[in-house]
Design a protein around this motif. Structure first.
Motif, PDB file in Angstrom:
ATOM      1  N   ILE A  44      -1.894 -21.815 -14.678  1.00  0.00           N
ATOM      2  CA  ILE A  44      -1.476 -21.472 -13.310  1.00  0.00           C
ATOM      3  C   ILE A  44       0.053 -21.379 -13.239  1.00  0.00           C
ATOM      4  CG2 ILE A  44      -1.413 -22.311 -10.925  1.00  0.00           C
ATOM      5  CD1 ILE A  44      -4.297 -23.388 -11.480  1.00  0.00           C
ATOM      6  N   LEU A  45       0.739 -22.317 -13.882  1.00  0.00           N
ATOM      7  CA  LEU A  45       2.197 -22.257 -13.925  1.00  0.00           C
ATOM      8  C   LEU A  45       2.656 -20.970 -14.611  1.00  0.00           C
ATOM      9  CD1 LEU A  45       4.986 -23.569 -13.509  1.00  0.00           C
ATOM     10  CD2 LEU A  45       4.661 -24.706 -15.718  1.00  0.00           C
ATOM     11  N   ALA A  46       2.025 -20.636 -15.724  1.00  0.00           N
ATOM     12  CA  ALA A  46       2.391 -19.419 -16.454  1.00  0.00           C
ATOM     13  C   ALA A  46       2.196 -18.183 -15.588  1.00  0.00           C
ATOM     14  CB  ALA A  46       1.555 -19.311 -17.731  1.00  0.00           C
ATOM     15  N   PHE A  47       1.053 -18.096 -14.956  1.00  0.00           N
ATOM     16  CA  PHE A  47       0.756 -16.903 -14.165  1.00  0.00           C
ATOM     17  C   PHE A  47       1.528 -16.852 -12.853  1.00  0.00           C
ATOM     18  CE2 PHE A  47      -3.358 -16.738 -16.662  1.00  0.00           C
ATOM     19  CZ  PHE A  47      -2.914 -15.710 -17.474  1.00  0.00           C
ATOM     20  N   SER A  48       2.164 -17.954 -12.465  1.00  0.00           N
ATOM     21  CA  SER A  48       3.031 -17.883 -11.281  1.00  0.00           C
ATOM     22  C   SER A  48       4.227 -16.971 -11.549  1.00  0.00           C
ATOM     23  CB  SER A  48       3.493 -19.281 -10.866  1.00  0.00           C
ATOM     24  OG  SER A  48       4.380 -19.815 -11.826  1.00  0.00           O
ATOM     25  N   LEU A  49       4.514 -16.724 -12.823  1.00  0.00           N
ATOM     26  CA  LEU A  49       5.586 -15.786 -13.163  1.00  0.00           C
ATOM     27  C   LEU A  49       5.250 -14.356 -12.743  1.00  0.00           C
ATOM     28  CD1 LEU A  49       6.782 -17.014 -16.661  1.00  0.00           C
ATOM     29  CD2 LEU A  49       7.919 -17.277 -14.460  1.00  0.00           C
ATOM     30  N   ILE A  50       3.984 -14.085 -12.489  1.00  0.00           N
ATOM     31  CA  ILE A  50       3.592 -12.761 -11.992  1.00  0.00           C
ATOM     32  C   ILE A  50       4.308 -12.484 -10.667  1.00  0.00           C
ATOM     33  CG2 ILE A  50       1.668 -11.412 -11.060  1.00  0.00           C
ATOM     34  CD1 ILE A  50      -0.105 -12.751 -13.225  1.00  0.00           C
ATOM     35  N   PHE A  51       4.376 -13.493  -9.797  1.00  0.00           N
ATOM     36  CA  PHE A  51       5.090 -13.329  -8.525  1.00  0.00           C
ATOM     37  C   PHE A  51       6.554 -12.964  -8.785  1.00  0.00           C
ATOM     38  CE2 PHE A  51       1.506 -15.861  -7.103  1.00  0.00           C
ATOM     39  CZ  PHE A  51       1.254 -15.360  -5.833  1.00  0.00           C
ATOM     40  N   GLN A  73      -0.795  -3.687 -11.213  1.00  0.00           N
ATOM     41  CA  GLN A  73      -0.664  -3.227 -12.595  1.00  0.00           C
ATOM     42  C   GLN A  73       0.315  -4.126 -13.372  1.00  0.00           C
ATOM     43  OE1 GLN A  73       1.208   0.631 -13.027  1.00  0.00           O
ATOM     44  NE2 GLN A  73       0.007   1.073 -14.862  1.00  0.00           N
ATOM     45  N   ILE A  74       1.423  -4.459 -12.773  1.00  0.00           N
ATOM     46  CA  ILE A  74       2.392  -5.358 -13.398  1.00  0.00           C
ATOM     47  C   ILE A  74       1.730  -6.706 -13.686  1.00  0.00           C
ATOM     48  CG2 ILE A  74       4.513  -6.688 -12.984  1.00  0.00           C
ATOM     49  CD1 ILE A  74       5.506  -4.189 -11.382  1.00  0.00           C
ATOM     50  N   GLY A  75       1.055  -7.255 -12.683  1.00  0.00           N
ATOM     51  CA  GLY A  75       0.383  -8.542 -12.853  1.00  0.00           C
ATOM     52  C   GLY A  75      -0.710  -8.502 -13.898  1.00  0.00           C
ATOM     53  N   LEU A  76      -1.459  -7.406 -13.932  1.00  0.00           N
ATOM     54  CA  LEU A  76      -2.526  -7.266 -14.918  1.00  0.00           C
ATOM     55  C   LEU A  76      -1.969  -7.216 -16.336  1.00  0.00           C
ATOM     56  CD1 LEU A  76      -5.526  -6.841 -15.589  1.00  0.00           C
ATOM     57  CD2 LEU A  76      -5.134  -4.389 -15.288  1.00  0.00           C
ATOM     58  N   TYR A  77      -0.911  -6.436 -16.531  1.00  0.00           N
ATOM     59  CA  TYR A  77      -0.301  -6.353 -17.864  1.00  0.00           C
ATOM     60  C   TYR A  77       0.252  -7.705 -18.314  1.00  0.00           C
ATOM     61  CZ  TYR A  77      -0.607  -1.233 -17.728  1.00  0.00           C
ATOM     62  OH  TYR A  77      -1.059   0.065 -17.677  1.00  0.00           O
ATOM     63  N   ILE A  78       0.891  -8.415 -17.411  1.00  0.00           N
ATOM     64  CA  ILE A  78       1.396  -9.750 -17.740  1.00  0.00           C
ATOM     65  C   ILE A  78       0.241 -10.669 -18.093  1.00  0.00           C
ATOM     66  CG2 ILE A  78       2.527 -11.810 -16.773  1.00  0.00           C
ATOM     67  CD1 ILE A  78       4.353  -9.818 -15.231  1.00  0.00           C
ATOM     68  N   LEU A 158      -6.824 -12.986 -10.955  1.00  0.00           N
ATOM     69  CA  LEU A 158      -6.849 -13.492  -9.577  1.00  0.00           C
ATOM     70  C   LEU A 158      -5.430 -13.669  -9.034  1.00  0.00           C
ATOM     71  CD1 LEU A 158      -8.412 -14.589  -7.145  1.00  0.00           C
ATOM     72  CD2 LEU A 158      -8.323 -16.849  -8.231  1.00  0.00           C
ATOM     73  N   ILE A 159      -4.564 -14.255  -9.820  1.00  0.00           N
ATOM     74  CA  ILE A 159      -3.187 -14.448  -9.372  1.00  0.00           C
ATOM     75  C   ILE A 159      -2.475 -13.100  -9.219  1.00  0.00           C
ATOM     76  CG2 ILE A 159      -0.939 -15.435 -10.004  1.00  0.00           C
ATOM     77  CD1 ILE A 159      -2.521 -17.881 -11.050  1.00  0.00           C
ATOM     78  N   ALA A 160      -2.776 -12.144 -10.101  1.00  0.00           N
ATOM     79  CA  ALA A 160      -2.188 -10.801  -9.977  1.00  0.00           C
ATOM     80  C   ALA A 160      -2.616 -10.142  -8.667  1.00  0.00           C
ATOM     81  CB  ALA A 160      -2.598  -9.932 -11.172  1.00  0.00           C
ATOM     82  N   LEU A 161      -3.867 -10.290  -8.287  1.00  0.00           N
ATOM     83  CA  LEU A 161      -4.351  -9.727  -7.019  1.00  0.00           C
ATOM     84  C   LEU A 161      -3.643 -10.368  -5.823  1.00  0.00           C
ATOM     85  CD1 LEU A 161      -8.173  -9.489  -7.766  1.00  0.00           C
ATOM     86  CD2 LEU A 161      -6.663  -7.566  -7.212  1.00  0.00           C
ATOM     87  N   ALA A 164       0.046  -9.258  -5.778  1.00  0.00           N
ATOM     88  CA  ALA A 164       0.171  -7.861  -5.356  1.00  0.00           C
ATOM     89  C   ALA A 164      -0.017  -7.728  -3.848  1.00  0.00           C
ATOM     90  CB  ALA A 164      -0.839  -6.993  -6.105  1.00  0.00           C
ATOM     91  N   ALA A 165      -0.974  -8.473  -3.308  1.00  0.00           N
ATOM     92  CA  ALA A 165      -1.216  -8.416  -1.868  1.00  0.00           C
ATOM     93  C   ALA A 165      -0.040  -8.984  -1.075  1.00  0.00           C
ATOM     94  CB  ALA A 165      -2.494  -9.173  -1.524  1.00  0.00           C
TER      95      ALA A 165
END
Length: 177
Positions: A44-51, A73-78, A158-161, A164-165
């Protein structure tokens, strides 16, 4: 966009592996059950970088505008980059470093089932399932890798969605003088 995605994807990948790398280096410091909690927390910490990556792209490279589709797309690639690092490191650990992972997991799982008060038949059935996972991992590294993606990739998607929203912006933000 590529540099942004690769930079944040690689950083997220390394953050996502912190939990199980620490438990490998210091096996007695973290028990397996807490290790799972730390592992998901590091995901979760790692994927918070998507924001951060989406906001960085929107504000620095795209004049303050980003569509939901581009942000996702950015979040998905990450997520894919970070998940690939996670899966790769996990498989290296599993096949070359860890000793008796499934035996230790089976002990922990069985103790939890006994604590829940399950019948011996229910416990035996669960242990057959654990043995099936061990055989899958031991006999088919490709399926083991795909199965490991199932552990991490949905969290990233999920975090990418969500990111993005939250971060989509169709028009430039007003400038404050």
């Amino acid at each position: 966009m590529k540099k942004n995605v690769w930079t944040f994807g690689v950083i997220a990948g390394f953050i996502s592996i912190i939990g199980f790398v620490i438990s490998t280096i210091y096996p007695d410091a973290i028990d397996m059950e807490k290790g799972m909690i730390y592992g998901f927390a590091s995901m979760i910490l790692a994927f918070s970088l998507i924001f951060v990556a989406i906001k960085n792209y929107r504000d620095k490279y795209n004049e303050g505008i980003v569509s939901f589709g581009k942000a996702f797309q950015i979040g998905l690639y990450i997520s894919l980059i970070a998940s690939t690092i996670y899966v790769g490191v996990w498989l290296i650990e599993y096949y070359f470093i860890l000793d008796n992972f499934w035996g230790k997991y089976a002990e922990m799982h069985q103790a939890g089932l006994v604590a829940k008060g399950l019948s011996p038949e229910e416990i035996a059935q669960e242990m057959v399932t654990v043995q099936g996972y061990k055989e899958l991992y031991d006999n088919n590294p490709l399926l083991a890798g795909l199965y490991t993606y199932i552990e991490i990739l949905p969290v990233g998607i999920l975090i990418a969605l969500i990111a993005a929203a939250i971060l989509k912006r169709k028009t430039k933000a007003p400038q404050i003088a």
